[in-house]
Design an enzyme around this catalytic site. Sequence first.
Site, short mmCIF file in Angstrom:
data_model
loop_
_atom_site.label_atom_id
_atom_site.label_comp_id
_atom_site.label_asym_id
_atom_site.label_seq_id
_atom_site.Cartn_x
_atom_site.Cartn_y
_atom_site.Cartn_z
N ASP A 149 -12.90 -22.84 35.47
CA ASP A 149 -12.10 -24.02 35.79
C ASP A 149 -10.79 -24.00 35.02
OD1 ASP A 149 -11.85 -26.83 36.90
OD2 ASP A 149 -11.56 -27.17 34.75
N LYS A 198 -5.64 -26.46 39.44
CA LYS A 198 -5.33 -27.87 39.77
C LYS A 198 -3.84 -28.12 39.84
CE LYS A 198 -9.32 -29.16 36.90
NZ LYS A 198 -9.25 -28.40 35.66
N TYR A 223 -2.88 -26.25 32.19
CA TYR A 223 -3.49 -25.59 31.02
C TYR A 223 -2.68 -24.36 30.61
CZ TYR A 223 -7.75 -28.20 32.43
OH TYR A 223 -8.67 -29.16 32.81
N HIS A 280 -5.19 -32.75 40.38
CA HIS A 280 -5.67 -33.00 39.01
C HIS A 280 -5.96 -34.49 38.74
CE1 HIS A 280 -5.44 -30.87 34.85
NE2 HIS A 280 -6.37 -31.80 34.83
N1 LIG Z 1 -10.00 -32.64 35.53
C1 LIG Z 1 -9.69 -33.15 34.36
O1 LIG Z 1 -8.96 -34.16 34.29
C2 LIG Z 1 -10.24 -32.53 33.11
C3 LIG Z 1 -10.10 -33.19 31.88
C4 LIG Z 1 -10.65 -32.59 30.75
C5 LIG Z 1 -11.31 -31.37 30.85
N2 LIG Z 1 -11.42 -30.72 32.06
C6 LIG Z 1 -12.15 -29.44 32.20
O2 LIG Z 1 -13.46 -29.61 31.69
C7 LIG Z 1 -13.72 -28.58 30.74
C8 LIG Z 1 -14.73 -29.05 29.70
O3 LIG Z 1 -14.29 -30.23 29.06
P1 LIG Z 1 -13.78 -30.25 27.53
O4 LIG Z 1 -13.29 -28.90 27.15
O5 LIG Z 1 -12.86 -31.41 27.43
O6 LIG Z 1 -15.06 -30.68 26.69
P2 LIG Z 1 -16.57 -30.16 26.51
O7 LIG Z 1 -16.85 -28.99 27.35
O8 LIG Z 1 -17.43 -31.38 26.62
O9 LIG Z 1 -16.59 -29.76 24.97
C9 LIG Z 1 -15.91 -28.63 24.47
C10 LIG Z 1 -16.07 -28.62 22.95
O10 LIG Z 1 -17.45 -28.51 22.61
C11 LIG Z 1 -17.68 -27.37 21.77
N3 LIG Z 1 -18.96 -26.80 22.20
C12 LIG Z 1 -19.23 -26.17 23.37
N4 LIG Z 1 -20.52 -25.84 23.44
C13 LIG Z 1 -21.10 -26.27 22.30
C14 LIG Z 1 -22.42 -26.21 21.78
N5 LIG Z 1 -23.40 -25.63 22.46
N6 LIG Z 1 -22.65 -26.77 20.57
C15 LIG Z 1 -21.65 -27.36 19.86
N7 LIG Z 1 -20.38 -27.43 20.29
C16 LIG Z 1 -20.11 -26.89 21.50
C17 LIG Z 1 -16.49 -26.46 22.01
O11 LIG Z 1 -16.20 -25.70 20.86
P3 LIG Z 1 -16.24 -24.07 20.88
O12 LIG Z 1 -15.25 -23.62 21.90
O13 LIG Z 1 -15.83 -23.73 19.48
O14 LIG Z 1 -17.65 -23.70 21.19
C18 LIG Z 1 -15.37 -27.46 22.28
O15 LIG Z 1 -14.83 -27.94 21.06
C19 LIG Z 1 -12.32 -28.24 30.18
O16 LIG Z 1 -12.30 -27.02 29.46
C20 LIG Z 1 -11.52 -28.26 31.44
O17 LIG Z 1 -11.72 -27.04 32.15
C21 LIG Z 1 -10.90 -31.31 33.19
#
Ligand SMILES: NC(=O)c1ccc[n+]([C@@H]2O[C@H](COP(=O)([O-])OP(=O)(O)OC[C@H]3O[C@@H](n4cnc5c(N)ncnc54)[C@H](OP(=O)(O)O)[C@@H]3O)[C@@H](O)[C@H]2O)c1
Length: 287
Positions: free
Chosen positions: A50, A84, A55, A117
């Site tokens: 994704d 997006k 980004y 987005h």
């Molecule tokens: N459409 C939208 O508006 C929108 C908005 C926000 C995000 N997104 C997408 O959604 C994806 C995921 O959301 P996000 O990155 O905001 O948050 P997330 O996936 O909920 O959390 C990511 C964080 O959690 C840590 N992490 C991952 N697995 C873990 C585990 N097993 N144990 C402990 N910590 C862990 C990661 O650190 P490490 O990397 O150090 O493991 C990182 O700091 C984004 O990367 C993006 O592609 C879309």
Amino acid sequence: MSTPVHTIPHFTSHAGLQLPQIGFGTYKLNGRAGVESLVNAAKTGYRLFDSAFNYENEGTVGRAVTKIADKQIAAREDITVASKLPGRHHDHDQALYTIEESLYRTGLDAIDLYLIHWPNPITNKYVEAWRALIQAQQNGLVRHIGVCNFLPEHLERLANETGVLPEVNQIELHPYYPQAELLEYDRAHGIITQAWSPIARAGTLLTEPVITQIAAAHGRTPTQIVLRWHTQRGAMPIPKSANPGRQAENLHVFDFELTEEEVLAITALGRADGRMKDQDPAVYEEF
Ligand SMILES: NC(=O)c1ccc[n+]([C@@H]2O[C@H](COP(=O)([O-])OP(=O)(O)OC[C@H]3O[C@@H](n4cnc5c(N)ncnc54)[C@H](OP(=O)(O)O)[C@@H]3O)[C@@H](O)[C@H]2O)c1
């Protein structure tokens, strides 16, 4: 620990798009280190990446997918690359221009899934942007089209004014913000719900007693419990991790099942102000 790809079940959209029940978030994965993270994620078993124009890593994702195919980790056609359209490019012609730029940044022949987005309803150009996505699909630039952060009122306008319903709606979704109604709306319309920030960015959620107790009962980590909660509710989480161990941990959730009571107990963590950053799609604008 890698999860065999054949054991990852799929969700299917109203138009037949099949997506693995867990994908891989790429926000903040850029450059050479980002490519290495994505290649490792593919080795671990992830098949959906994704990305987004905003980004600034579509090049990283495209380079990684080419490397993954070259190294025969996975064939190009078995990978879904998603990106997006930013809010500042909702004008029809600008949107088409931006999609083409996204595609060129990836260096691939087509982007598999392209999403709006944010609806940016105050600017009120999302229907125009949607028409551009439809045209880009007809022109072969993108294979499937969808949206992010759309509420039912936005989805209904797309259906009424263009006759084309998105195949995916990617929304903020985690136990603090469980979105039961929107999840049900998407399900009833054959729209695959993807969950962004699915583990609420690994903050206090992972130390909530209800989650740590269920984790202990299943001999799993809190993160695995949260990700399983998503898939059992019919949503596809897209956790991001730069860490190979955590990438594997996050994908390894299909060999156990939560009880209905456990799912409900986790959902009960939800609260009206549970959003990470108070980004209400009814009023929030992102450019
Ligand atoms: N459409 C939208 O508006 C929108 C908005 C926000 C995000 N997104 C997408 O959604 C994806 C995921 O959301 P996000 O990155 O905001 O948050 P997330 O996936 O909920 O959390 C990511 C964080 O959690 C840590 N992490 C991952 N697995 C873990 C585990 N097993 N144990 C402990 N910590 C862990 C990661 O650190 P490490 O990397 O150090 O493991 C990182 O700091 C984004 O990367 C993006 O592609 C879309």
